[in-house]
Design a protein around this motif. Structure first.
Motif, short mmCIF file in Angstrom:
data_model
loop_
_atom_site.label_atom_id
_atom_site.label_comp_id
_atom_site.label_asym_id
_atom_site.label_seq_id
_atom_site.Cartn_x
_atom_site.Cartn_y
_atom_site.Cartn_z
N ASP A 54 0.82 -1.22 0.00
CA ASP A 54 0.00 0.00 0.00
C ASP A 54 0.85 1.26 0.00
O ASP A 54 0.45 2.30 -0.52
N VAL A 55 2.04 1.18 0.61
CA VAL A 55 2.91 2.36 0.71
C VAL A 55 3.57 2.66 -0.62
O VAL A 55 3.62 3.81 -1.08
N LEU A 56 4.11 1.62 -1.26
CA LEU A 56 4.72 1.76 -2.58
C LEU A 56 4.00 0.84 -3.56
O LEU A 56 4.46 -0.26 -3.87
N PRO A 57 2.82 1.26 -4.04
CA PRO A 57 2.04 0.39 -4.93
C PRO A 57 2.81 0.10 -6.22
O PRO A 57 3.53 0.97 -6.72
N PRO A 58 2.67 -1.10 -6.76
CA PRO A 58 3.32 -1.42 -8.03
C PRO A 58 2.85 -0.47 -9.13
O PRO A 58 1.67 -0.10 -9.17
N ARG A 59 3.77 -0.08 -9.99
CA ARG A 59 3.44 0.84 -11.09
C ARG A 59 3.44 0.04 -12.39
O ARG A 59 4.42 -0.61 -12.75
N VAL A 60 2.31 0.10 -13.10
CA VAL A 60 2.15 -0.66 -14.33
C VAL A 60 1.72 0.29 -15.45
O VAL A 60 0.78 1.08 -15.28
N ALA A 61 2.41 0.20 -16.59
CA ALA A 61 2.02 0.96 -17.78
C ALA A 61 1.37 -0.02 -18.76
O ALA A 61 1.89 -1.12 -18.99
N ILE A 62 0.23 0.37 -19.32
CA ILE A 62 -0.50 -0.56 -20.19
C ILE A 62 -1.12 0.17 -21.38
O ILE A 62 -1.66 1.25 -21.23
N GLY A 63 -1.02 -0.41 -22.55
CA GLY A 63 -1.66 0.09 -23.76
C GLY A 63 -2.15 -1.12 -24.56
O GLY A 63 -1.66 -2.23 -24.36
N PHE A 64 -3.12 -0.98 -25.44
CA PHE A 64 -3.53 0.28 -26.07
C PHE A 64 -5.01 0.22 -26.38
O PHE A 64 -5.62 -0.84 -26.35
N GLY A 65 -5.53 1.40 -26.70
CA GLY A 65 -6.90 1.47 -27.18
C GLY A 65 -7.93 1.57 -26.08
O GLY A 65 -7.64 1.82 -24.92
N GLY A 66 -9.16 1.39 -26.47
CA GLY A 66 -10.30 1.48 -25.57
C GLY A 66 -11.56 1.62 -26.39
O GLY A 66 -11.53 2.05 -27.54
N CYS A 67 -12.67 1.23 -25.82
CA CYS A 67 -13.93 1.32 -26.53
C CYS A 67 -15.07 1.31 -25.52
O CYS A 67 -14.87 1.12 -24.32
N LEU A 68 -16.26 1.52 -26.01
CA LEU A 68 -17.47 1.30 -25.22
C LEU A 68 -18.06 -0.02 -25.66
O LEU A 68 -18.32 -0.23 -26.85
N ASP A 69 -18.23 -0.93 -24.73
CA ASP A 69 -18.86 -2.22 -25.03
C ASP A 69 -20.37 -2.09 -24.89
O ASP A 69 -20.86 -1.61 -23.87
N ILE A 70 -21.09 -2.52 -25.90
CA ILE A 70 -22.54 -2.72 -25.78
C ILE A 70 -22.74 -4.22 -25.58
O ILE A 70 -22.44 -5.02 -26.48
N ILE A 71 -23.22 -4.60 -24.41
CA ILE A 71 -23.36 -6.01 -24.06
C ILE A 71 -24.81 -6.42 -24.18
O ILE A 71 -25.70 -5.82 -23.57
N VAL A 72 -25.05 -7.43 -25.01
CA VAL A 72 -26.41 -7.88 -25.26
C VAL A 72 -26.46 -9.40 -25.29
O VAL A 72 -25.42 -10.07 -25.39
N ASP A 73 -27.66 -9.93 -25.22
CA ASP A 73 -27.87 -11.35 -25.47
C ASP A 73 -27.72 -11.57 -26.98
O ASP A 73 -28.44 -10.98 -27.78
N GLY A 74 -26.77 -12.43 -27.36
CA GLY A 74 -26.46 -12.61 -28.77
C GLY A 74 -27.63 -13.11 -29.59
O GLY A 74 -27.89 -12.63 -30.70
N VAL A 75 -28.37 -14.08 -29.06
CA VAL A 75 -29.51 -14.63 -29.79
C VAL A 75 -30.61 -13.58 -29.93
O VAL A 75 -31.23 -13.45 -31.00
N ALA A 76 -30.84 -12.80 -28.87
CA ALA A 76 -31.86 -11.75 -28.92
C ALA A 76 -31.49 -10.69 -29.96
O ALA A 76 -32.37 -10.19 -30.68
N LEU A 77 -30.21 -10.34 -30.05
CA LEU A 77 -29.80 -9.34 -31.05
C LEU A 77 -30.00 -9.88 -32.46
O LEU A 77 -30.48 -9.15 -33.35
N MET A 78 -29.64 -11.12 -32.68
CA MET A 78 -29.84 -11.71 -34.01
C MET A 78 -31.33 -11.68 -34.39
O MET A 78 -31.68 -11.39 -35.53
N SER A 79 -32.17 -11.96 -33.42
CA SER A 79 -33.61 -11.93 -33.67
C SER A 79 -34.09 -10.51 -33.98
O SER A 79 -34.85 -10.29 -34.93
N GLU A 80 -33.64 -9.54 -33.16
CA GLU A 80 -34.03 -8.15 -33.37
C GLU A 80 -33.55 -7.63 -34.71
O GLU A 80 -34.25 -6.85 -35.38
N ALA A 81 -32.35 -8.06 -35.13
CA ALA A 81 -31.79 -7.62 -36.41
C ALA A 81 -32.33 -8.45 -37.58
O ALA A 81 -31.95 -8.21 -38.73
N ARG A 82 -33.18 -9.43 -37.28
CA ARG A 82 -33.80 -10.31 -38.28
C ARG A 82 -32.75 -11.08 -39.08
O ARG A 82 -32.87 -11.24 -40.30
#
Length: 479
Positions: A54-82
């Motif tokens: 806690d006093v000297l927390p590990p330092r980690v650098a991480i890349g890359f990217g990022g997005c917004l996930d839209i999480i849905v039921d896959g079968v329901a989406l297929m049905s909605e999209a016909r």
């Protein structure tokens, strides 16, 4: 009177049998619950043997990217999209039409294999996003390998430098212990996460295990366009570990000639520039473009101390490393012996290569599967606490998929065998599964191996991001 007595006796006998069966079921359920409770207590004890400073927390650098996930039921989406189930399951490197999407989903859905595909048709992708917003159970989540791993690392006690271009909405859900290096964007890239549980039905198809099918049409992430901003802050941040992920966004993207190689070369230069006292970890993902995989074997893998991947990605990388082809589908329920043999082979193949300037020896390999976690670490290397790290990775699998920090054994099961062979070779040692000591560790050659069972979540909240959370949690205790 004999007939009624006979009937009464038959009924009583039947009721006695039912009662005996019920008692046996209750006893069996009680025994199973006790077993799971012992395994959980033992894993928690193993995880708790190491504390993050806690006093000297590990330092980690991480890349890359990022997005917004839209999480849905896959079968329901297929049905909605016909989009109707295809009668011809076909693997496609990228998706251009509704027909290809149906064929691709039908290919990965029955075995329950994780998959991620680029949608080159923006009109189709927008239609899918629009359809997803009509589903009552649709939800948003921070997405992308790097941001998800960054949040997990911060939650586990690390200070994190994140390379990514994120929207204000995304940055609002990042931990306060994460610093973003990268210019903000107005509109974040969107990933559609088509989740499905074990036993889900789509037409005549049945999902063999819970998993997800991901589609995206990214613009920012394939270019790793936060790289330069990230590089400008990396050295002053002085991380103990550099994590590279999200490169699957380059898969099947329409780059100009030489553009992808130039970006990977820039990333390679960054990895070569850091001190050898800083560990480097490359998090694999679902890759299908053979030329990109070959580029990764040239530009990224030789500069990584550590690799993380799942049971689909391990044989894929191994096959390509041996001069074979991409393996799109692998056993979704691999045996421990099979995974260990593949891990040993990959470890020895990579380390048999002659090192060139700036290249590193592979000293850590973490494979996460549904049933168990497996980590190989070179003896005397920088990586510490392998037993506790394997336990933590196992527990994190349940915590993430069930969506709870507290593990409920009534929503968990063990699918790992009561004992396992350490190799497929004839006469190989078998290791029994011990509830009160579930993490098995032993030494071979120049490395140590640890295996931990996973308390598999039976009431799935989310599978997407599972590998990122598991890998990040395992790394925390090893740096």
């Amino acid at each position: 009177m004999a007939a009624p007595r006979l009937l009464c006796g038959s009924v009583l006998s039947f009721l006695a049998l039912l009662l005996a069966y019920w008692y046996r079921q209750q006893a069996g359920d009680s025994s199973l619950q006790e077993r799971l409770d012992t395994v959980l207590s033992s894993l928690l004890r193993a995880e708790g043997k190491v504390d993050v400073d806690d006093v000297l927390p590990p330092r980690v650098a991480i890349g890359f990217g990022g997005c917004l996930d839209i999480i849905v039921d896959g079968v329901a989406l297929m049905s909605e999209a016909r989009i109707k189930p295809s009668s011809t399951p076909i693997h496609h490197n990228f998706i251009e039409t509704e027909k290809q999407l149906a064929e691709s989903f039908a290919y990965f859905f029955p075995p329950g294999a994780a998959s991620e595909r680029y949608v080159s048709n923006e009109t189709l992708f927008r239609m899918l996003v629009s359809a997803s917003r009509k589903l009552p159970e649709m939800r948003w989540s921070l997405g992308g390998n790097a941001p998800v791993m960054a949040n997990r690392l911060a939650r586990e006690g690390c200070d994190v430098l994140l390379g990514g271009r994120l929207s204000t909405e995304q940055m609002n859900v990042l931990s306060e212990h994460v610093t973003v290096a990268g210019k903000p964007v107005d509109d974040a890239d969107i990933h559609l996460i088509l989740e499905y549980p074990t036993g889900a039905k789509w037409g005549h198809y049945t999902a063999g295990r819970a998993n997800r099918y991901i589609v995206h049409s990214d613009n920012h992430n394939p270019m790793i366009d936060s790289l330069e901003d990230f590089a400008s802050q990396l050295h002053s941040f002085k991380p103990a570990l550099l994590v590279v992920g999200g490169l699957q966004m380059m898969d099947s993207f329409p780059f100009q000639a030489g553009q992808r190689e130039a970006r990977l070369k820039a990333l390679q230069n960054l990895m070569m520039s850091i001190s050898t006292s800083t560990g480097t970890h490359f998090e694999m993902a679902s890759f299908v473009e053979e030329s990109l995989m070959k580029d990764l074997l040239h530009y990224i893998v030789p500069y990584s101390d550590s690799l993380g991947m799942n049971e689909q990605e391990l044989p894929n990388l191994l096959s390509l490393f041996k001069g074979g082809n991409i393996t799109v589908l692998s056993d979704p329920y691999p045996r421990v012996a099979s995974i260990l043999d593949q891990m040993r082979e990959l470890y020895h193949l990579i380390n048999s290569q002659e090192l060139k300037d700036g290249q590193r020896r592979l000293t850590r390999l973490h494979i996460h599967t549904l049933a168990f976690q497996a980590i190989i670490v070179t003896k005397g290397s920088m990586w510490k606490n392998t037993m506790s790290a394997t336990a933590k990775a196992s527990l994190t699998a349940n915590r993430h998929v069930c969506g709870s920090t507290q593990i409920d054994i009534s929503k968990a099961k063990l699918i790992m065998d009561d004992s396992f062979s350490i190799s497929r070779e004839l006469g190989s040692q078998r290791i029994p599964f011990k509830e009160n000591s579930p993490v098995s560790c032993w030494e071979e050659s120049d490395y140590e191996i640890c295996i931990a069972p996973v308390l598999v979540c039976t009431e799935v909240f989310q599978t997407a991001g599972g590998g990122d959370n598991i890998s990040a949690a395992g790394l925390v205790l090893q740096i």
